[in-house]
Each structure stands twice: as structure tokens, then as C-alpha cells.
Scaffold this active site. Structure first.
Site, PDB file in Angstrom:
ATOM      1  N   CYS A 259       0.748  -1.426  -0.067  1.00 25.17           N
ATOM      2  CA  CYS A 259       0.082   0.151  -0.168  1.00 25.17           C
ATOM      3  C   CYS A 259       1.032   1.104   0.039  1.00 25.17           C
ATOM      4  O   CYS A 259       1.522   1.598  -1.063  1.00 25.17           O
ATOM      5  CB  CYS A 259      -0.996  -0.046   1.093  1.00 25.17           C
ATOM      6  SG  CYS A 259      -2.390   1.167   1.203  1.00 25.17           S
TER       7      CYS A 259
ATOM      8  N   HIS B 252      -3.247  -5.656   1.315  1.00 24.69           N
ATOM      9  CA  HIS B 252      -2.642  -5.905   2.570  1.00 24.69           C
ATOM     10  C   HIS B 252      -2.466  -7.382   2.916  1.00 24.69           C
ATOM     11  O   HIS B 252      -3.242  -7.729   3.823  1.00 24.69           O
ATOM     12  CB  HIS B 252      -3.512  -5.047   3.591  1.00 24.69           C
ATOM     13  CG  HIS B 252      -3.170  -3.878   3.470  1.00 24.69           C
ATOM     14  ND1 HIS B 252      -2.185  -3.171   4.105  1.00 24.69           N
ATOM     15  CD2 HIS B 252      -3.918  -2.831   2.617  1.00 24.69           C
ATOM     16  CE1 HIS B 252      -2.249  -1.840   3.804  1.00 24.69           C
ATOM     17  NE2 HIS B 252      -3.355  -1.440   3.031  1.00 24.69           N
TER      18      HIS B 252
ATOM     19  N   GLU C  78      -0.590  -8.569   5.274  1.00 25.58           N
ATOM     20  CA  GLU C  78      -0.222  -9.009   6.523  1.00 25.58           C
ATOM     21  C   GLU C  78      -1.574  -8.738   7.324  1.00 25.58           C
ATOM     22  O   GLU C  78      -1.432  -8.808   8.682  1.00 25.58           O
ATOM     23  CB  GLU C  78       0.604  -7.734   6.923  1.00 25.58           C
ATOM     24  CG  GLU C  78       0.115  -6.177   7.345  1.00 25.58           C
ATOM     25  CD  GLU C  78      -0.408  -5.427   6.037  1.00 25.58           C
ATOM     26  OE1 GLU C  78      -0.529  -5.967   4.929  1.00 25.58           O
ATOM     27  OE2 GLU C  78      -0.812  -4.208   5.944  1.00 25.58           O
TER      28      GLU C  78
END
Lengths: 85, 225
Positions: free
Chosen positions: B87, B196, B198
Site C-alpha cells: 500500500c 494488504h 499482513e
């Protein structure tokens, strides 16, 4: 002190959704006849001392490396005449 | 020996803690890196996390790109160190010219936050070897300026060289050219993407655990190196 102005605009081929949103709002506000709006950024740099070719070269360098992302943006550099106080 | 993976915190980073946790869950040793510190503390790889570094002032990632830590990361990335930009981290990598192109405002102007289906197009990068080529994964996506743009020649080059690593499925959430969600450099060690991974590493908080493979890929690669 002299003022150097750097204008940064998205390249013509890059979509400008913000400018489009502004353009679409205009008829609602009673402003007819505006076919297109492009939104950009203007930087006013107050330069110490006289603006000579060397200073302008440095400003060009900072515009190219930092103020503008030349992948998507074009920029222009110009000296603005300021009235002496 | 455990693999040390650094995560940089810039002023305005939001997802650094999640990235550190993802590294830990994948079996690596997470190392916090600070934007003003040039020293990478002997890490084997670096993650540039999501967020709004420097308030997104000037352009997303434009100021972070000139932080002291980035000068070392750029140097190391060019020498082959695996770097993942998520991002805002992807925006920093583009601003650093480690990856081509740029991220622009979403074509519909809305900030978008949803679970996004992606296709892994290239499973040979430092961050994607634990996926199958063509595998479909779902991870969260949240951005306001995630529209990937580059000139046609660059886009053709990326496609021809297999450097489009992830493509959006179902809907193109932000007007990215050719549905591109993530890309890699020519060497395959630097990867950037808008979604994302994560945030998709634990069943409790993520839509899936599909994101874990990014981190296990890098760790395996480094252990075998």
C-alpha cells in the site's frame, strides 16, 4: 527576496478524477460552458538573493526530483516579479 | 538461524505492527526499523508497511522516499535484498523508482475498504514462491490512491516480462491499468502491491490466512540462500 513559482500538473494522458468531480459540480452551481477542469499544484518558493541561471537550474532540479513525479506529472518553473516594498 | 525481517516505521505508518506480527507468525524474527536511522540492523529483508507516511503530503510516499532509512534500503534493494512494499510502501517504492509507474487517486474518488480477490500471476518473486502460479487469494484492500498507472510501453514491458505479480479479480477497485494490483522489479526481489497480505495472517482477524505466504516465501528463500 525573489519568488520562483513551480506549477505541477498531471500529464494530459493521466486521468484526473478530482478535476472531473469539480467539472461535474459546475452546472449544479450555475456555471455553464466549462468543458473540462484539470487540477494541479502551485509551489511558491521565496529565494534568498538574486535569481540567476544557477538558482533556476537548482529549482528545476528540485522540481524534477521532488515537487513533481515526472512519471505522471509535468512542471513549469518561472520567476514571479514582486513589487518592491 | 532465524531470518531477520525489518519493518520500517515512518511518521504516519499504520500497519507496521501488523507487518511485524505477520513476520513472527511466519517464523521470522521481526525487527523494527526507524525512518531516521540509516542502519538496517543486519536484517535479511525489509517490509515497507501501509499507512499515510508524512500525512501523504505532496504525494503519497514522496517524502518518505527521501528519509535516511530509504537511502540504505534503495542501495540494498539494488544489490538484491528482498523488499516488500504494501500500500503506502508500494507508493514509496514507485516514488523511489525501485518499481516503475505510479499510484494515483482512485478513479471513483472514494476510499475503499474491502476483502479483495487477487490472482497470483508470478510465483517466482522473493515474496511469492509459496503460492501456485494462478492461485487465487483473498486479502483486505484499503486505499484512496491505489490506481496503478504507467505508460503503455512500460505496461507492455511488465506484461511481457511476467512482472505483473498480482491482478484484481471480480472488480477493479481503483481504476488500475490492466487490473494490476502488484508488480515486481526485473530481478524479482522488490515487490509492491496495494492490497494488504499482513492483515490476512490469522483466522481471528483476517478474512483468510492467504497473506502468510508472502512472509514464508521470503523466509524460505533467505534460509536457502
Amino acid at each position: 527576496m525573489a519568488r520562483v513559482v513551480v506549477d505541477v500538473m498531471l500529464k494530459p494522458e493521466i486521468l484526473d478524477p478530482q478535476g472531473q468531480a469539480v467539472q461535474r459540480a459546475l452546472p449544479r452551481l450555475g456555471f455553464e460552458g466549462i468543458a473540462d477542469v484539470r487540477q494541479g499544484k502551485r509551489f511558491e518558493l521565496e529565494v534568498e538573493g538574486p535569481v540567476d541561471d544557477a538558482v533556476l537550474a537548482r529549482v528545476n532540479e528540485l522540481a524534477e526530483t521532488f515537487l513533481a513525479n515526472t512519471v505522471i506529472e509535468d512542471f513549469t518553473v518561472r520567476v514571479e516579479e514582486t513589487a518592491t516594498a | 538461524m532465524t531470518t531477520r525481517i525489518g519493518v520500517v516505521t515512518f511518521p504516519g505508518s499504520l500497519d507496521d505492527q501488523d507487518a511485524l506480527r505477520a513476520v513472527k507468525l511466519a517464523g521470522g524474527e521481526p525487527v523494527s526499523l526507524w525512518h531516521r536511522d540509516k542502519d538496517l540492523h543486519q536484517v535479511d529483508a525489509v517490509v515497507l508497511p501501509g499507512g499515510f507516511s508524512y500525512g501523504d503530503y505532496l504525494r503519497c510516499g514522496a517524502i518518505a522516499r527521501f528519509s535516511p532509512v530509504m537511502s540504505t534500503i534503495i542501495e540494498q534493494a539494488k544489490a538484491g535484498m528482498p523488499v516488500l512494499g504494501i500500500c503506502n510502501g508500494f507508493q514509496v517504492l514507485c516514488e523511489s523508482h525501485l518499481l516503475p509507474g505510479a499510484l494515483t487517486r482512485n478513479d471513483h474518488l472514494h476510499f475503499i475498504c474491502r476483502d479483495q480477490r487477487l490472482r497470483v500471476e508470478n510465483n517466482n518473486t522473493a515474496w511469492t514462491t509459496d503460492y501456485a502460479a494462478g492461485q487465487e487469494i483473498t486479502v483486505p484492500l484499503k486505499n484512496g490512491e491505489g490506481g496503478y498507472v504507467a505508460d503503455e510501453r512500460t505496461l507492455d514491458e511488465l506484461e511481457a516480462e511476467g512482472r505483473v505479480v498480482f491482478r484484481y479479480l471480480d472488480v477493479n477497485p481503483n481504476g488500475s491499468r490492466r487490473d494490476i494490483a502488484g508488480i515486481t522489479n526485473a530481478a524479482g526481489n522488490v515487490v509492491g502491491l496495494m492490497p494488504h497480505p499482513e492483515h490476512a495472517v490469522e483466522a481471528l482477524t483476517g478474512p483468510t490466512t492467504d497473506g502468510l505466504g508472502f512472509f514464508t516465501s521470503a523466509i524460505k528463500k533467505l534460509v536457502n540462500a
